[in-house]
Motif scaffolding. Structure first.
Motif, PDB file in Angstrom:
ATOM      1  N   GLU A 150       0.828  -1.207   0.000  1.00  0.00           N
ATOM      2  CA  GLU A 150       0.000   0.000   0.000  1.00  0.00           C
ATOM      3  C   GLU A 150       0.862   1.256   0.000  1.00  0.00           C
ATOM      4  O   GLU A 150       0.536   2.257  -0.670  1.00  0.00           O
ATOM      5  N   ALA A 151       1.966   1.227   0.743  1.00  0.00           N
ATOM      6  CA  ALA A 151       2.865   2.382   0.782  1.00  0.00           C
ATOM      7  C   ALA A 151       3.495   2.622  -0.583  1.00  0.00           C
ATOM      8  O   ALA A 151       3.646   3.765  -1.023  1.00  0.00           O
ATOM      9  N   SER A 152       3.850   1.540  -1.274  1.00  0.00           N
ATOM     10  CA  SER A 152       4.450   1.663  -2.600  1.00  0.00           C
ATOM     11  C   SER A 152       3.463   2.249  -3.600  1.00  0.00           C
ATOM     12  O   SER A 152       3.823   3.083  -4.425  1.00  0.00           O
ATOM     13  N   VAL A 153       2.199   1.816  -3.510  1.00  0.00           N
ATOM     14  CA  VAL A 153       1.164   2.345  -4.390  1.00  0.00           C
ATOM     15  C   VAL A 153       0.939   3.829  -4.116  1.00  0.00           C
ATOM     16  O   VAL A 153       0.813   4.647  -5.037  1.00  0.00           O
ATOM     17  N   ALA A 154       0.939   4.194  -2.828  1.00  0.00           N
ATOM     18  CA  ALA A 154       0.727   5.585  -2.445  1.00  0.00           C
ATOM     19  C   ALA A 154       1.853   6.489  -2.933  1.00  0.00           C
ATOM     20  O   ALA A 154       1.637   7.674  -3.229  1.00  0.00           O
ATOM     21  N   LEU A 155       3.051   5.937  -3.023  1.00  0.00           N
ATOM     22  CA  LEU A 155       4.207   6.710  -3.491  1.00  0.00           C
ATOM     23  C   LEU A 155       4.266   6.807  -5.009  1.00  0.00           C
ATOM     24  O   LEU A 155       5.164   7.431  -5.559  1.00  0.00           O
ATOM     25  N   GLY A 156       3.312   6.153  -5.689  1.00  0.00           N
ATOM     26  CA  GLY A 156       3.251   6.248  -7.137  1.00  0.00           C
ATOM     27  C   GLY A 156       4.076   5.226  -7.890  1.00  0.00           C
ATOM     28  O   GLY A 156       4.345   5.401  -9.081  1.00  0.00           O
ATOM     29  N   ALA A 157       4.452   4.159  -7.219  1.00  0.00           N
ATOM     30  CA  ALA A 157       5.234   3.115  -7.883  1.00  0.00           C
ATOM     31  C   ALA A 157       4.381   2.411  -8.925  1.00  0.00           C
ATOM     32  O   ALA A 157       3.188   2.170  -8.715  1.00  0.00           O
ATOM     33  N   THR A 158       4.978   2.086 -10.053  1.00  0.00           N
ATOM     34  CA  THR A 158       4.264   1.365 -11.113  1.00  0.00           C
ATOM     35  C   THR A 158       4.112  -0.101 -10.711  1.00  0.00           C
ATOM     36  O   THR A 158       4.866  -0.600  -9.851  1.00  0.00           O
ATOM     37  N   PRO A 159       3.151  -0.821 -11.302  1.00  0.00           N
ATOM     38  CA  PRO A 159       2.996  -2.250 -10.992  1.00  0.00           C
ATOM     39  C   PRO A 159       4.293  -3.033 -11.170  1.00  0.00           C
ATOM     40  O   PRO A 159       4.619  -3.898 -10.348  1.00  0.00           O
ATOM     41  N   PHE A 160       5.035  -2.724 -12.252  1.00  0.00           N
ATOM     42  CA  PHE A 160       6.293  -3.436 -12.484  1.00  0.00           C
ATOM     43  C   PHE A 160       7.287  -3.170 -11.362  1.00  0.00           C
ATOM     44  O   PHE A 160       7.988  -4.084 -10.897  1.00  0.00           O
ATOM     45  N   MET A 161       7.358  -1.919 -10.892  1.00  0.00           N
ATOM     46  CA  MET A 161       8.269  -1.570  -9.811  1.00  0.00           C
ATOM     47  C   MET A 161       7.870  -2.266  -8.515  1.00  0.00           C
ATOM     48  O   MET A 161       8.732  -2.735  -7.759  1.00  0.00           O
ATOM     49  N   ILE A 162       6.563  -2.338  -8.263  1.00  0.00           N
ATOM     50  CA  ILE A 162       6.096  -3.006  -7.041  1.00  0.00           C
ATOM     51  C   ILE A 162       6.461  -4.487  -7.071  1.00  0.00           C
ATOM     52  O   ILE A 162       6.914  -5.053  -6.071  1.00  0.00           O
ATOM     53  N   ILE A 163       6.263  -5.106  -8.229  1.00  0.00           N
ATOM     54  CA  ILE A 163       6.590  -6.536  -8.361  1.00  0.00           C
ATOM     55  C   ILE A 163       8.088  -6.765  -8.207  1.00  0.00           C
ATOM     56  O   ILE A 163       8.517  -7.650  -7.460  1.00  0.00           O
ATOM     57  N   LYS A 164       8.879  -5.948  -8.909  1.00  0.00           N
ATOM     58  CA  LYS A 164      10.330  -6.164  -8.932  1.00  0.00           C
ATOM     59  C   LYS A 164      11.021  -5.747  -7.630  1.00  0.00           C
ATOM     60  O   LYS A 164      11.875  -6.472  -7.120  1.00  0.00           O
ATOM     61  N   ASP A 165      10.646  -4.588  -7.105  1.00  0.00           N
ATOM     62  CA  ASP A 165      11.379  -4.021  -5.966  1.00  0.00           C
ATOM     63  C   ASP A 165      10.741  -4.293  -4.611  1.00  0.00           C
ATOM     64  O   ASP A 165      11.392  -4.086  -3.582  1.00  0.00           O
ATOM     65  N   VAL A 166       9.490  -4.728  -4.604  1.00  0.00           N
ATOM     66  CA  VAL A 166       8.824  -4.979  -3.324  1.00  0.00           C
ATOM     67  C   VAL A 166       8.479  -6.458  -3.156  1.00  0.00           C
ATOM     68  O   VAL A 166       8.999  -7.131  -2.264  1.00  0.00           O
ATOM     69  N   LEU A 167       7.611  -6.947  -4.035  1.00  0.00           N
ATOM     70  CA  LEU A 167       7.127  -8.315  -3.864  1.00  0.00           C
ATOM     71  C   LEU A 167       8.248  -9.355  -3.939  1.00  0.00           C
ATOM     72  O   LEU A 167       8.387 -10.200  -3.050  1.00  0.00           O
ATOM     73  N   LEU A 168       9.032  -9.306  -5.022  1.00  0.00           N
ATOM     74  CA  LEU A 168      10.078 -10.318  -5.202  1.00  0.00           C
ATOM     75  C   LEU A 168      11.181 -10.198  -4.157  1.00  0.00           C
ATOM     76  O   LEU A 168      11.763 -11.206  -3.738  1.00  0.00           O
ATOM     77  N   VAL A 169      11.459  -8.977  -3.730  1.00  0.00           N
ATOM     78  CA  VAL A 169      12.491  -8.778  -2.707  1.00  0.00           C
ATOM     79  C   VAL A 169      12.016  -9.296  -1.351  1.00  0.00           C
ATOM     80  O   VAL A 169      12.739 -10.002  -0.643  1.00  0.00           O
ATOM     81  N   GLU A 170      10.782  -8.944  -0.988  1.00  0.00           N
ATOM     82  CA  GLU A 170      10.251  -9.355   0.313  1.00  0.00           C
ATOM     83  C   GLU A 170       9.995 -10.863   0.386  1.00  0.00           C
ATOM     84  O   GLU A 170      10.093 -11.460   1.461  1.00  0.00           O
ATOM     85  N   ALA A 171       9.657 -11.459  -0.749  1.00  0.00           N
ATOM     86  CA  ALA A 171       9.282 -12.881  -0.747  1.00  0.00           C
ATOM     87  C   ALA A 171      10.409 -13.796  -1.225  1.00  0.00           C
ATOM     88  O   ALA A 171      10.194 -14.998  -1.409  1.00  0.00           O
ATOM     89  N   ARG A 172      11.613 -13.256  -1.414  1.00  0.00           N
ATOM     90  CA  ARG A 172      12.671 -14.041  -2.041  1.00  0.00           C
ATOM     91  C   ARG A 172      13.057 -15.281  -1.238  1.00  0.00           C
ATOM     92  O   ARG A 172      13.355 -16.332  -1.820  1.00  0.00           O
ATOM     93  N   SER A 173      13.036 -15.190   0.093  1.00  0.00           N
ATOM     94  CA  SER A 173      13.379 -16.361   0.898  1.00  0.00           C
ATOM     95  C   SER A 173      12.365 -17.486   0.693  1.00  0.00           C
ATOM     96  O   SER A 173      12.729 -18.653   0.516  1.00  0.00           O
ATOM     97  N   GLY A 174      11.067 -17.126   0.686  1.00  0.00           N
ATOM     98  CA  GLY A 174      10.025 -18.121   0.464  1.00  0.00           C
ATOM     99  C   GLY A 174      10.077 -18.700  -0.932  1.00  0.00           C
ATOM    100  O   GLY A 174       9.804 -19.895  -1.124  1.00  0.00           O
TER     101      GLY A 174
END
Length: 225
Positions: free
Chosen positions: A127-151
């Motif tokens: 939600e914070a990334s969306v509020a900051l104006g991050a694009t879907p690709f940026m959210i996937i690459k820089d947030v989702l994949l980074v946060e979930a990389r261990s799993g």
């Protein structure tokens, strides 16, 4: 009849060939599973309700295909895909042919693991990334994949281990590898030596892969930094 060491020495060349055939088919299948399963798992997650790319129709269609493939037992999938396998590889036997069915089975399996790993990501971060104006690709690459990389790495490990079991099953239809060796010698010829050796090889492979996967997942886990 127990373990015959002299007989084991005679069969070392065949055991060696079977081992590398297993590694070959599993490696191909794992790469394809990651390349196709990763974006599929991401798609299943980001198109869910309430997320930044919500699309229930697309999610339901992709989810249906994934669930359909996962619901078919591998031995049946192996036989059902023979025409497709023959079209792709020009044959229905051997490690290359077996890798086709292994890949098809592994893709939805890994996709669901990826989806589950992404669901563990804190919604507040997204939600914070969306509020900051991050694009879907940026959210996937820089947030989702980074946060979930261990799993995700743990999921790759689990997929690798599952493929070992599937590859052994592929031996029942001439897929080659350790499973084929166990069927031809251990089952049809009642060769206990081969059965013991093949089981030990599979156990060692699983233990090594699990240990390596756990170590890598731990290293990339932000909590351990």
């Amino acid at each position: 009849m127990g373990f015959d060491f002299a007989h084991f020495l005679e069969l070392i060349p065949e055991i060696n060939t079977a081992f590398f055939q297993t590694l070959y088919m599993i490696s191909i299948s794992l790469v394809i599973a990651v390349v196709v399963g990763l974006p599929t798992g991401i798609l299943l997650y980001v198109t869910d309700g309430g997320l930044f790319l919500e699309n229930r129709i697309l999610r339901n269609c992709v989810g249906f295909v994934v669930n359909m493939i996962r619901s078919v037992p591998f031995i049946i999938l192996l036989v059902a895909l023979m025409p497709f396998t023959n079209f792709i590889t020009g044959t229905t036997i051997g490690p290359s042919a077996a890798s086709v069915s292994l890949s098809v089975a592994a893709i939805p399996f890994f996709a669901r693991i990826v989806e589950s790993s992404l669901r563990d990501v804190d919604a507040g971060v997204i939600e914070a990334s969306v509020a900051l104006g991050a694009t879907p690709f940026m959210i996937i690459k820089d947030v989702l994949l980074v946060e979930a990389r261990s799993g995700i790495i743990s999921g790759i490990t689990l997929t690798f281990i599952s493929l070992i079991g599937f590859s052994a099953m592929a031996g029942t239809v001439g897929g080659g590898g350790i499973g084929d060796l166990a069927i031809r010698y251990g089952y049809y010829r009642y060769d206990n030596t081969i059965m013991i050796v093949t089981v030990l090889i599979l156990i060692i492979m699983v233990q090594f892969i699990q240990l390596a996967g756990d170590c890598i997942a731990g290293l990339v886990d932000k909590k351990n930094k």
